[in-house]
Design a protein around this motif. Structure first.
Motif, short mmCIF file in Angstrom:
data_model
loop_
_atom_site.label_atom_id
_atom_site.label_comp_id
_atom_site.label_asym_id
_atom_site.label_seq_id
_atom_site.Cartn_x
_atom_site.Cartn_y
_atom_site.Cartn_z
N ARG A 88 0.82 -1.21 0.00
CA ARG A 88 0.00 0.00 0.00
C ARG A 88 0.85 1.26 0.00
O ARG A 88 0.37 2.34 -0.33
CB ARG A 88 -0.95 0.00 1.21
N ASN A 89 2.13 1.11 0.37
CA ASN A 89 3.05 2.25 0.33
C ASN A 89 3.90 2.27 -0.93
O ASN A 89 4.81 3.08 -1.06
CB ASN A 89 3.97 2.21 1.56
N GLY A 90 3.62 1.34 -1.86
CA GLY A 90 4.32 1.33 -3.14
C GLY A 90 5.66 0.63 -3.14
O GLY A 90 6.43 0.77 -4.10
N THR A 91 5.97 -0.13 -2.09
CA THR A 91 7.23 -0.86 -2.02
C THR A 91 6.96 -2.33 -2.29
O THR A 91 6.19 -2.97 -1.57
CB THR A 91 7.90 -0.71 -0.65
N LEU A 92 7.59 -2.86 -3.33
CA LEU A 92 7.30 -4.21 -3.80
C LEU A 92 8.54 -5.08 -3.76
O LEU A 92 9.65 -4.64 -4.10
CB LEU A 92 6.73 -4.15 -5.22
N PHE A 93 8.37 -6.33 -3.34
CA PHE A 93 9.46 -7.28 -3.26
C PHE A 93 9.52 -8.10 -4.54
O PHE A 93 8.50 -8.63 -4.98
CB PHE A 93 9.26 -8.21 -2.06
N THR A 94 10.70 -8.22 -5.12
CA THR A 94 10.86 -8.99 -6.35
C THR A 94 12.08 -9.88 -6.26
O THR A 94 12.90 -9.76 -5.34
CB THR A 94 11.01 -8.07 -7.58
N SER A 95 12.21 -10.77 -7.23
CA SER A 95 13.36 -11.67 -7.28
C SER A 95 14.65 -10.93 -7.56
O SER A 95 15.74 -11.50 -7.43
CB SER A 95 13.14 -12.74 -8.36
#
Length: 390
Positions: A277-284
């Motif tokens: 919701r804060n725009g921080t996304l976890f990726t590989s």
């Protein structure tokens, strides 16, 4: 059908375990990550989204569901599973951490905890027996005992007294619920702050009761990563080998992998949905701040190695647009991806343990994430009761 509570270990790699826990609503393959549905809902996503992402179990919170809509109302509607249309396992936290967070508006005694609602200021009381009664009304598959969570920096004398009270409360919780009654399991919670010997003392006392599983509480309460890992690495391997082990309210990808390496089986945290919701996304490939201008015309997927709904259908440019436009869809798509990432991390851990490659998997993510996010661990079953929750 296997009896609820049966725990079978299939493979080991060092201290890491790959196992199956049987519950009244199905099997849980561990290590497992549990999305947090504090108030009977995982923020911004539906049960169908969770199933598609591969969720095996979700978490609800006794404190919040007691205050709103009320555990008796939920019971009249057939329990939490039916109320929220989720037919897989549910774990409910006892509310101990939420009450701990209300330090200015609560009073602790041997009988229990008196506190005021964060919603309207009304006065309430949780005894150990009340905490279990609420969870029985909710009908969760795994209930947690009422405990006192001691904040980081508490002195040794108070911490020792507190863990003794937590043990007495745990015994009272056990006494009002026969093991296996209604298929509901009960986990004890190890306290003892940041003193290794007190942690061992707490565990030893709980083993005398006993429970269907054991949890590590009182971490991610303001301590450094080093202190957290010190306690985790000390107490994790000492927990009963034949019972599931649960680390409450933690963590980042590296926190979870560290926990698995210490022998822990179950994890929960609001970090995936809160950060989404804060725009921080976890990726590989590491964390992505989708707000950044560099993604304005980026037609690539958020994570080329991810098969979640978000990554299969939408570009980074679109996700940035949704976020900057404050569209509600942004919350859903971002949350879907982050949940999928954490579930995939747990799946990879299970596969790596089976193949004897867990150290390799951990080293891989260490190279991507390092100690990033050490100040973002707070939240999960143990998160503060603000107006907005994960």
């Amino acid at each position: 059908m296997p009896v609820p509570g049966r725990f079978t270990i299939h493979a080991r790699d060092g201290k890491a375990r790959r196992a199956t826990l049987h519950t009244a609503h199905g099997e849980i393959q561990t290590p497992v990550f549990m999305p947090v549905g504090t108030q009977g809902s995982v923020k911004a996503v539906g049960p169908d989204d969770l199933l598609q992402a591969g969720s095996q179990i979700i978490l609800g919170n006794t404190y919040h569901l007691y205050l709103r809509p009320g555990d008796e109302l939920v019971a009249r509607r057939g329990g939490l599973h039916r109320f929220m249309s989720w037919d897989k396992p549910i774990l409910t936290d006892s509310g101990g951490f939420q009450v701990f967070s209300l330090s200015t508006i609560r009073k602790i005694s041997e009988k229990g905890v008196e506190f005021r609602s964060y919603l309207d200021g009304s006065k309430h009381f949780f005894s150990p027996e009340k905490a279990i009664s609420i969870q029985q009304n909710l009908g969760s598959d795994i209930m947690m005992v009422l405990d006192e969570c001691v904040g980081y920096g508490a002195d040794r004398e108070y911490t020792a007294r507190s863990l003794e009270r937590t043990t007495r409360w745990a015994r009272r919780c056990r006494e009002v619920h026969t093991p296996g009654a209604d298929g509901q399991l009960m986990f004890g919670i190890i306290q003892g702050g940041f003193h290794e010997d007190l942690r061992e003392e707490s565990l030893g006392q709980l083993l005398e009761i006993p429970f269907e599983g054991y949890a590590i509480g009182g971490l991610s309460v303001g301590e450094s990563t080093e202190d957290m890992y010190r306690i985790l690495n000390h107490i994790g391997p000492r927990m009963p080998e034949e019972k599931p082990r649960y680390l409450m309210g933690v963590g980042t990808p590296m926190d979870i992998l560290e926990g698995i390496e210490s022998g822990v089986d179950m994890f929960d945290c609001v970090l995936p949905t809160r950060n989404a919701r804060n725009g921080t996304l976890f990726t590989s490939q590491g964390k992505v701040n989708i707000k950044r201008a560099e993604f304005r015309e980026d037609d690539g997927p958020l994570d080329p190695n991810c098969q979640c709904y978000t990554c299969r259908n939408f570009s980074r440019a679109y996700l940035r647009h949704l976020y900057t436009a404050r569209e509600i869809l942004s919350y859903r798509l971002n949350s879907l991806h982050n949940i999928a990432f954490f579930l995939e991390l747990a799946r990879q851990a299970r596969e790596a343990i089976e193949g004897g490659r867990f150290a390799e998997l951990k080293a891989h993510y260490q190279g991507i994430y390092g100690t990033d996010g050490r100040n973002q661990r707070k939240g999960g079953a143990h998160h503060k009761p603000k107006r907005r929750f994960g």
